[in-house]
Design an enzyme around this catalytic site. Structure first.
Site, short mmCIF file in Angstrom:
data_model
loop_
_atom_site.label_atom_id
_atom_site.label_comp_id
_atom_site.label_asym_id
_atom_site.label_seq_id
_atom_site.Cartn_x
_atom_site.Cartn_y
_atom_site.Cartn_z
N ASP A 1 57.87 15.98 52.79
CA ASP A 1 59.20 15.48 53.13
C ASP A 1 60.12 15.35 51.94
OD1 ASP A 1 57.80 13.30 51.97
OD2 ASP A 1 59.23 11.92 52.88
N ASP B 1 57.96 18.04 47.16
CA ASP B 1 57.12 18.85 48.05
C ASP B 1 57.69 20.25 48.27
OD1 ASP B 1 55.39 16.66 48.55
OD2 ASP B 1 56.81 15.87 50.02
N CYS C 1 62.50 49.42 76.46
CA CYS C 1 61.10 49.51 76.04
C CYS C 1 61.03 49.41 74.52
CB CYS C 1 60.49 50.83 76.51
SG CYS C 1 61.23 52.29 75.77
N ASP D 1 51.39 15.47 52.20
CA ASP D 1 51.92 14.55 51.21
C ASP D 1 51.65 13.14 51.72
OD1 ASP D 1 53.48 13.55 49.02
OD2 ASP D 1 55.12 13.25 50.45
N CYS E 1 62.99 51.93 72.60
CA CYS E 1 64.40 51.58 72.40
C CYS E 1 64.56 50.65 71.20
CB CYS E 1 64.96 50.92 73.65
SG CYS E 1 64.92 51.94 75.14
#
Length: 822
Positions: free
Chosen positions: A711, A715, A52, A500, A55
């Protein structure tokens, strides 16, 4: 991690680039401390015995108490703990003695949780399915024993009640024996763990169930040994409780298994054996684990690729859909890079091994997803904190229920007591708790046990990780790699998506469309071979970079069979250009944005300025090539939009999001592309340096959470600063490393798929949490006897155990329903 088709000076290749598995994950948990990930040594532990949210909280607190542990995050569903350590782990095979790992394992064992470090060298095809078999068989044996004892107890009770013919099963001591065997046998792990956790001040579901079984057993034992006490005797109750609890947990475990199947199916993409070529002899079948870099393999049609490698001989179509989600096959030929898990479709291939075993891209993807499943969403941290304190609240409520009904409840409403049958102990020999409550004590004990058992912190603890695990697994199968639950939650809340341009909204494979030479040059800068010499200089400068514009120059140089020149002291300026020293030229050679060169004081003749204006009007990106303080010429490069770029932006806008372009390219190229994609001028920004992209990102964030899709190197700062950084397939390594979501393959529409999946996943999280809280809010008052005085309705402990198990199973099955929506 993306697969990117990157043209080179040789044959076309499929290059697999994979960000390193994070060395630390910010869990968002209040127990975690914000620390530089690079300073931590990651460790994954498999932890058994967690049932649970209490725990989970107990394990996290115990781990964080240990010396050298700076971060800890635990997933209840996968029963995995991620630990960030100050010091490196002992080398493999070294005698660690009482090292950090052993200390952590021992500390969890003292709480009743069995733990072991996750093996990094395990076979991918033998993951949790095989590892879970021993635990399943143990739980199955415990369940069978408990149900057999339950059957004996029920038959014995029916015999005692006269429903069945008289037999030794109806003797009271036999019921005491059955209950004792049940608690000391299959019930012993629950009692031990519950007691240990309560002793450390961290009560859990095992504590609640153990108290319910133990109190019913001890009360019955007192009534059996000392009849004068006048207590009821109901040995069948702990047996029934244990049987129903173990049955519910086993069914829950079976349902949980299905949540991890997406990850298992990724692991199953790697075959167990391969055909190894040895000299001129026939290929020999060998285990994949024995392969090393440099080995040569034979791949037959229909074979899964077992390693990362490069094709040496043969041409064939290769299915990459299971790896990236792309439907179109890849045309493999000599020089093409292939990754483990892809499927050879048409013809035999000879492959040279580059990476095998845990070093393959597939293995690292699985490791990344495993760690991402432990990285919590903020909403999960809240649920875990509540679940961690929930058991204490239930214990107090059970105690208050017992005291109230024992001392005052039956006096206020005497009608709640049933007529007490006569017999052993004054209570009819062997009562069924819930069917007979003839004294205030028996009624109070019944209701208190029902409160203990009906409470379900399990549902609270499972509400978020089940949905996150299913969602992350589905995403991974589609080539969408979220770095954790926090990334999924943020993706579901986005208001703005910034893109971009080059390599993101465009195909990333631009072509050289024009070369313009300067005419008014000093003799020392004259270009003997005209345009080809200019292209050779530009391509040589760009040979160490991976920007799409660099790829265009390199491709053009390859097409014209121009050898690359040696470049010394090469330096890349993000978002601007590249410079270096080339033999035969006085001064520094540069290629990049005309504005960058102008800022450095480089002169451009009027003819080139006119050519630049004309090229930009056509939507081309213009690169200037310079030596010293003079521009030698211009190169015009054009890049077409991705076929799915328009649909992607239109869909995002239909989802209620703002869409904009942040680009470092010239304004004519950006505005032309934006117009093609249907964007307004105010949704476009151009000629931006990396730090300027950050300024625009802050502006858009005023409307809500922002995602940045990019990419390139320029960026990376924006990807890191955005609320959600998204790296696409053709991206550079640094872009992938700083992103929260990495998209494999080459589909921009995958951005939409990822955001839709994130929304669906978080909808399941909210549904699960609403169910878990609602269940407990309704069932706890009912178990405490709220409806007993007026309507005569009460909850027996066995029924409470069934409801508790049903609540947990419901949460898991609701998360699994995500499969039907994909």
């Amino acid at each position: 991690m993306p697969l990117s088709r990157l043209p080179s000076l040789g044959a076309p290749t499929l290059t697999v680039t994979l960000p390193p598995v994070p060395s630390a994950l910010d869990t968002g948990s209040p127990q975690s401390v914000a620390i530089d990930a690079g300073q931590l040594e990651p460790l994954l532990l498999d932890v058994e015995g967690m049932k649970c949210g209490g725990c989970v909280r107990a394990v996290e607190r115990r781990l964080l108490e240990q010396p050298g542990v700076r971060q800890a995050s635990v997933n209840l569903l996968t029963r995995t703990a991620w630990v960030g350590l100050d010091q490196p782990l002992p080398a493999a095979g070294a005698d660690a003695g009482d090292g950090p790992v052993e200390a952590l394992v021992a500390s969890l064992r003292s709480l009743g949780f069995k733990a072991q470090p996750r093996s990094q060298g395990r076979s991918l095809g033998r993951t949790a399915v095989v590892e879970g078999h021993p635990r399943w068989w143990q739980e199955w044996r415990q369940l069978i024993v408990a149900l057999a004892l339950l059957l004996l107890s029920v038959v014995g009770h029916l015999t005692l009640a006269g429903t069945l013919p008289a037999s030794p099963l109806g003797v009271l001591w036999f019921h005491a024996l059955v209950a004792s065997i049940a608690l000391l046998g299959p019930g012993r792990p629950i009692l031990v763990r519950g007691a240990l956790q309560a002793a450390h001040g961290l009560p859990s579901m095992d504590t609640l169930v153990g108290l319910g079984m133990g109190s019913a057993y001890l009360a019955s034992l007192v009534a059996f040994l000392w009849p004068a006490a006048g207590w009821p005797c109901f040995f069948n109750e702990p047996v029934m409780l244990l049987g129903f609890v173990l049955l519910g947990r086993f069914l829950e475990e079976r349902a949980r298994f299905r949540t991890g199947r997406a990850l298992e199916q990724l692991a199953e993409l790697q075959p167990d054996s391969a055909l190894l070529l040895l000299g001129d002899g026939p290929p020999r079948q060998v285990p994949v684990g024995g392969l090393r870099a440099g080995d040569r393999l034979r791949l037959l049609p229909g074979d899964r690729i077992p390693v990362d490698g490069v094709v040496l001989d043969g041409c064939s179509a290769v299915d990459v859909s299971s790896f990236t989600g792309e439907p179109l096959p890849l045309e493999a030929q000599p020089g093409t890079d292939l990754a483990a898990g892809m499927l050879n479709l048409q013809a035999p291939l000879v492959l040279e091994v580059r990476r095998a075993g845990a070093e393959t891209a597939l293995a690292r993807i699985i490791a990344l997803v495993e760690q991402a499943q432990v990285r919590k969403a903020p909403i999960q941290s809240l649920a875990d904190r509540i679940a961690g304190r929930f058991s204490v609240v239930v214990l107090l409520l059970a105690l208050a229920t017992f005291v109230f009904w024992w001392q005052w409840g039956t006096r206020l409403w005497p009608q709640v007591l049933a007529a007490a049958p006569q017999g052993h102990g004054g209570m009819g020999g062997h009562a069924v708790l819930g069917a007979v409550a003839g004294t205030p004590f028996s009624l109070a004990l019944q209701l208190a046990i029902a409160v203990l058992v009906v409470a379900c912190p399990c549902a609270l603890g499972l509400a978020t990780p089940t949905a996150i695990t299913v969602g992350a697994g589905l995403a991974a199968r589609s080539g969408l790699l979220f770095r954790g639950g926090d990334a999924i939650e943020m993706a579901s809340r986005l208001q703005t998506v910034l893109f971009d341009k080059t390599g993101t909204l465009t195909q990333g494979r631009p072509e050289v469309i024009a070369v313009e030479l300067a005419t008014d040059l000093d003799p020392e800068y004259s270009l003997e071979c005209g345009p080809e010499r200019l292209l050779q200089v530009a391509a040589s400068l760009e040979q160490h970079t991976r920007h799409p514009l660099a790829t265009a120059l390199l491709e053009e140089a390859q097409t014209r069979r121009l050898p690359l020149l040696t470049v010394e002291d090469s330096r890349t300026f993000a978002g601007a250009g590249v410079q270096g020293q080339i033999g035969g030229f006085d001064g520094i050679c540069r290629v990049g944005k005309p504005g960058w060169l102008e800022g450095l004081g480089v002169r451009t003749e009027a003819k080139l300025l006119a050519s630049r204006t004309a090229l930009e009007a056509q939507g081309a990106t213009v690169l200037a090539v310079a030596a010293g303080d003079v521009v030698l010429g211009l190169v015009g490069v054009n890049d077409q939009p991705r076929p799915d770029a328009g649909r992607t932006l239109e869909t995002l806008q239909a989802m209620g999001m703002d869409v904009a372009i942040l680009s470092g390219d010239q304004h004519q190229a950006v505005r032309r592309l934006g117009a093609e994609l249907g964007l307004e001028p105010e949704a476009m920004a151009w000629e931006l340096l990396p730090e300027q992209k950050l300024e625009h990102l802050v502006h858009w964030r005023q409307r809500g959470p922002v995602a940045m899709v990019g990419d390139g190197i320029n960026d990376a700062p924006a990807l890191a600063a955005a609320d959600l950084g998204i790296a696409v397939a053709t991206g550079t390594q640094i872009a992938q490393d700083t992103a929260d979501l990495v998209i494999l393959g080459d589909r921009l529409e995958a951005v939409v798929e990822a955001l839709v999946l994130a929304r669906d996943t978080m909808a399941k999280v909210r549904q699960n949490l609403a169910w878990a809280f609602g269940y407990n809010l309704v069932m706890l008052p009912l178990a405490a006897g709220l409806l007993l005085p007026r309507y005569g309705l009460l909850l027996s402990p066995p029924l409470a155990a069934l409801l508790m198990a049903t609540s947990s199973i419901t949460v898991v099955l609701n998360a699994l329903s995500l499969h039907g929506r994909r």
